[in-house]
Design an enzyme around this catalytic site. Structure first.
Site, PDB file in Angstrom:
ATOM      1  N   GLY A 298       0.787  -1.227   0.000  1.00  0.00           N
ATOM      2  CA  GLY A 298       0.000   0.000   0.000  1.00  0.00           C
ATOM      3  C   GLY A 298       0.814   1.269   0.000  1.00  0.00           C
ATOM      4  O   GLY A 298       0.328   2.302   0.477  1.00  0.00           O
ATOM      5  N   LYS A 299       2.022   1.251  -0.537  1.00  0.00           N
ATOM      6  CA  LYS A 299       2.848   2.463  -0.556  1.00  0.00           C
ATOM      7  C   LYS A 299       2.235   3.529  -1.464  1.00  0.00           C
ATOM      8  O   LYS A 299       2.108   4.694  -1.070  1.00  0.00           O
ATOM      9  CB  LYS A 299       4.272   2.112  -1.021  1.00  0.00           C
ATOM     10  CG  LYS A 299       4.981   1.108  -0.129  1.00  0.00           C
ATOM     11  CD  LYS A 299       6.388   0.826  -0.595  1.00  0.00           C
ATOM     12  CE  LYS A 299       6.408   0.108  -1.924  1.00  0.00           C
ATOM     13  NZ  LYS A 299       5.804  -1.232  -1.836  1.00  0.00           N
ATOM     14  N   THR A 300       1.856   3.135  -2.659  1.00  0.00           N
ATOM     15  CA  THR A 300       1.230   4.099  -3.575  1.00  0.00           C
ATOM     16  C   THR A 300      -0.123   4.549  -3.047  1.00  0.00           C
ATOM     17  O   THR A 300      -0.511   5.717  -3.212  1.00  0.00           O
ATOM     18  CB  THR A 300       1.083   3.471  -4.967  1.00  0.00           C
ATOM     19  OG1 THR A 300       2.352   2.993  -5.411  1.00  0.00           O
ATOM     20  CG2 THR A 300       0.554   4.473  -5.964  1.00  0.00           C
ATOM     21  N   HIS A 515       0.952 -40.207   0.363  1.00  0.00           N
ATOM     22  CA  HIS A 515       1.929 -39.110   0.341  1.00  0.00           C
ATOM     23  C   HIS A 515       1.518 -38.001   1.301  1.00  0.00           C
ATOM     24  O   HIS A 515       2.296 -37.586   2.181  1.00  0.00           O
ATOM     25  CB  HIS A 515       2.040 -38.540  -1.079  1.00  0.00           C
ATOM     26  CG  HIS A 515       2.917 -39.332  -1.978  1.00  0.00           C
ATOM     27  ND1 HIS A 515       3.202 -38.929  -3.264  1.00  0.00           N
ATOM     28  CD2 HIS A 515       3.585 -40.496  -1.798  1.00  0.00           C
ATOM     29  CE1 HIS A 515       3.991 -39.814  -3.835  1.00  0.00           C
ATOM     30  NE2 HIS A 515       4.238 -40.779  -2.955  1.00  0.00           N
ATOM     31  N   GLU A 516       0.317 -37.493   1.120  1.00  0.00           N
ATOM     32  CA  GLU A 516      -0.141 -36.370   1.934  1.00  0.00           C
ATOM     33  C   GLU A 516      -0.375 -36.788   3.381  1.00  0.00           C
ATOM     34  O   GLU A 516      -0.158 -35.986   4.304  1.00  0.00           O
ATOM     35  CB  GLU A 516      -1.419 -35.776   1.331  1.00  0.00           C
ATOM     36  CG  GLU A 516      -1.271 -35.305  -0.112  1.00  0.00           C
ATOM     37  CD  GLU A 516      -0.089 -34.375  -0.297  1.00  0.00           C
ATOM     38  OE1 GLU A 516       0.176 -33.544   0.597  1.00  0.00           O
ATOM     39  OE2 GLU A 516       0.587 -34.478  -1.335  1.00  0.00           O
ATOM     40  N   ASP A 596      10.589 -32.279  -2.407  1.00  0.00           N
ATOM     41  CA  ASP A 596      10.864 -32.341  -0.967  1.00  0.00           C
ATOM     42  C   ASP A 596      12.355 -32.470  -0.704  1.00  0.00           C
ATOM     43  O   ASP A 596      12.886 -31.869   0.241  1.00  0.00           O
ATOM     44  CB  ASP A 596      10.112 -33.516  -0.348  1.00  0.00           C
ATOM     45  CG  ASP A 596       8.603 -33.377  -0.504  1.00  0.00           C
ATOM     46  OD1 ASP A 596       8.126 -32.230  -0.492  1.00  0.00           O
ATOM     47  OD2 ASP A 596       7.920 -34.403  -0.636  1.00  0.00           O
TER      48      ASP A 596
END
EC number: 3.4.24.-
Length: 714
Positions: A298-300, A515-516, A596
């Site tokens: 949010g600089k601008t 796997h998960e 991984d």
């Protein structure tokens, strides 16, 4: 072309034939089994006195001829130049079986003899050069007249015809003409056409210059455009946008999640509105304020809010607009910008992405000229030079403060550096509330839960999240946005869209489920590790499945990671390969864990080389300190350690990875029943949230893993 009147099919003993005319002679066609062609010269020929007795009257002859002429007769040639007297040609005896009954014993009238055309000369007005040379060598050319530039000539043939020839660069042409007795002359002046071309050629530079001037004028907005001059002179004019009374539509109330930055900038605005309040105490107005932070924070937006709140003239531009095609344009535009700003003081000048011209001045490598150096030198002078810039406040924004020149960052130029960081939980809640304006939400939407699931998200990320959720709701033809749309939008942003139409076999689904499950099981039983938020085996992007962990807010903000956390992270990453080996066997492992392994190797090497987590290496940083080669900070990369030290580093990295692998193996083999239950649940439902996942651990009475260090202490 052979004349049919001279063939053996024509009946008669003697025929008077006129020579061919210079132009193509038209013919009449007779209705007979074998057509005969009669030239006009024969039609107009006066009858011979010897044969006049056998010739009918002209009217009868005309009736006889036109009765056999087809309707497609052509007009006769009227050209009648004087020619030599006609010659007598003996015709061969005709075959009576094939003779035309209308042609026996007929003598046709011919007009006055016409000029005889030389069949060896072309009948066109433009000759080829080869045809011209052949005619010269045969003596058919009487005279030639060269153009003034020698590129063309006009010839006169012996029969009086004229033609033009384009002359190539032939040095022997004059000798050939002289040897064949051709009269040679040169035109004293150009023809009207050549004169016109020469006039255009002389005027072309002026026309081209006028065209370029017009293009420059159009590109700069026409006369009176930017800079007031128009045309090429506008290259040195600033392209900044000026607003006497800024109407950005943004105030500080529209900026959320950056309270500290707003406080710093509100003081600048108050200084412009109430300068006496500060000058009474001897305070001076800041000359510059640099907004620093990651992209999307949010600089601008803050600069637009300052413009909307200050109520003073506001100039805005991008730093990339200074440097353009020509050398010196950047410095000229900087001067022009500050001249305009000083005439409107007090005012604000906002330069976005100032690192485009504010980079550190290089070491001069390469020998070329860097236009940015003149631009930044002029910028330094304008901000705090000999004359100063009283009443002009410069706001600048960048996400690369590390590459800015130190002279630009010193007090007196940019007195304040305001860090616009990523928002915390409270800031993200406020940002979500701002971006939910105008959107219909269901009652189950909890901004706090969404904020806790999005650590590290910037304001731009959260705006995109709410917009994606609204798009999903519209796609599903819903009237309101629910938490499901927001959750799906979050996963879409992280991992990509779901591949709902992908055909996944049962074997692959089972493999991805284990796997998960391996990742989630090891991560849940590791102490001081991030909790599991969601597990999914639905393919997204390049991933076959995903396990979402909720990072600690405090850990992300501080950037401080303990040794145990990094070791746990490596063990969680290796949980996939361990589960695959335990369930499917060593011989049936796949390449699914390749990413991984890269993550584990990177973390382990950082722990040894940079973070001092190795007993053998100790508190020593291995490798170069980095730097920007294009700035002259690091011109070459070389090792600052010996080969023996490199061997020690490799051994330490391998030891850390093996330790993480052993920890993951111990957890999975100890809680194999929970692994099977979780994998089966994923196969059935494809997605398991964090609460449902934790219920499996409560039912299975799982215990947290005791860390390796604790075992050694015991």
């Amino acid at each position: 072309m052979a004349n049919s009147l001279l063939s053996s099919n024509f009946m008669g003993s003697q025929i008077f034939v006129s020579p061919p005319t210079p132009k193509t002679t038209k013919y009449f066609h007779f209705h007979s089994k074998r057509k005969s062609l009669i030239p006009q010269s024969i039609l107009n020929k006066k009858p011979n006195s010897d044969n006049s007795k056998n010739i009918p009257s002209k009217a009868a002859l005309a009736a006889l001829l036109f009765s056999s002429i087809t309707p497609h007769a052509y007009a006769l040639d009227n050209t009648t130049p004087t020619v030599p007297t006609p010659r007598v040609i003996q015709a061969e005896a005709a075959n009576p079986t094939t003779s035309n009954p209308f042609s026996q014993n007929i003598i046709l009238n011919a007009p006055k003899p016409q000029a005889q055309t030389n069949p060896e000369l072309p009948e066109v007005s433009q000759w080829r050069y080869s045809e011209f040379l052949n005619a010269v060598k045969k003596g058919k050319v009487e005279r030639v007249r060269f153009s003034k530039d020698g590129s063309a000539l006009q010839l006169t043939a012996v029969d009086g015809r004229r033609a033009t020839v384009t002359v190539p660069n032939d040095p022997d042409l004059i000798d050939i003409l002289a040897m064949n007795g051709v009269d040679i002359s040169v035109s004293e002046g150009d023809s009207a056409g050549n004169g016109l071309f020469n006039l255009i050629g002389n005027l072309f530079p002026f026309i081209a210059f006028a065209g370029l001037f017009y293009l420059f004028q159009r590109s700069q907005g026409g006369p009176g455009g930017p800079g007031g001059l128009g045309g090429p002179m506008d290259f040195g004019r600033s392209k900044s946008k000026f607003q006497e009374v800024p109407e950005t539509g943004v105030t500080f109330a529209d900026v959320a999640g950056a309270d500290q930055a707003k406080l710093e900038l509100q003081e600048v605005v108050d200084f412009l509105k109430n300068p006496d309040k500060y000058t009474a105490l001897g305070a001076k107005i800041p000359k510059g304020c640099l907004l620093v932070g990651p992209p999307g924070t949010g600089k601008t937006l803050l600069a637009r809010a300052v413009a909307g709140e200050a109520g003073v003239p506001f100039f805005s531009c991008a730093a990339s607009e200074f440097v353009e095609l020509f050398v010196g344009v950047g410095a000229s535009r900087v001067r022009d910008l500050f001249e305009k700003a000083k005439s409107k003081a007090p005012c604000i000048v906002f330069i976005d992405e100032i690192d485009a011209v504010g980079r550190q001045r290089g070491a001069g490598m390469g020998g070329g000229n860097d236009e940015r150096e003149q631009t930044i030198n002029q910028l330094l002078t304008e901000m705090d030079g000999f004359s100063g810039n009283s009443g002009v406040i410069v706001l600048a924004a960048t996400n690369r403060p590390d590459v800015l020149d130190s002279a630009l960052l010193r007090p007196g130029r940019f007195d304040r550096q305001v860090t616009v960081d990523r928002p915390d939980v409270a800031g993200r809640i406020k940002i979500l509330q701002v971006h939910s304006r105008g959107k219909a939400l269901t009652k189950d939407v909890d901004f706090e839960k969404i904020a806790r699931r999005t650590p590290g998200y910037t304001g731009a990320d959260l705006q995109n999240l709410m917009n994606e959720a609204a798009i999903l709701a519209a796609r599903r033809e819903l009237k309101e946005i629910s938490k499901d749309e927001i959750s799906d939008a979050l996963e879409r942003i992280i991992a990509g869209p779901e591949k709902k139409n992908a055909v996944v076999s049962d074997e692959k689904k089972k493999l991805v489920a284990y796997h998960e499950a391996g990742h989630a099981l090891v991560g849940a039983l590791m102490p001081e590790y991030d909790p599991v938020a969601k597990i999914s085996i639905i393919p997204r992007g390049q991933a076959g499945g995903l396990t979402f962990f909720a990072p600690s807010e405090e850990r992300l903000e501080s950037g401080l990671y303990s040794r145990s956390y990094l070791e746990n992270q490596m063990a969680v990453a290796l949980g996939e390969r361990v589960a695959e080996e335990v369930i499917f066997g060593q011989d049936n492992v796949t390449t699914g864990a390749s990413n991984d392994f890269m993550q584990v190797s990177r973390v382990a090497r950082q722990m040894v080389e940079r973070l001092g987590f190795s007993k053998k290496i100790g508190q020593v940083a291995i490798g170069g300190g980095g730097g920007n080669p294009f700035l002259g900070q690091q011109m070459s990369t070389q090792k600052d350690y010996s080969m023996a030290t490199a061997d020690v580093v490799d051994a330490e990295v391998r030891e850390l990875v093996e330790r993480a692998y052993e920890r993951a193996t111990e957890i999975i083999t100890t809680h194999i029943d929970i692994l099977h239950k979780l994998a089966q649940l994923l196969i059935e439902k494809e997605t398991v949230d964090g609460e449902e996942f934790m219920s499996l651990f409560i039912d299975g009475k799982a215990e947290l893993y005791i860390s390796w260090v604790s075992k050694e202490e015991d």
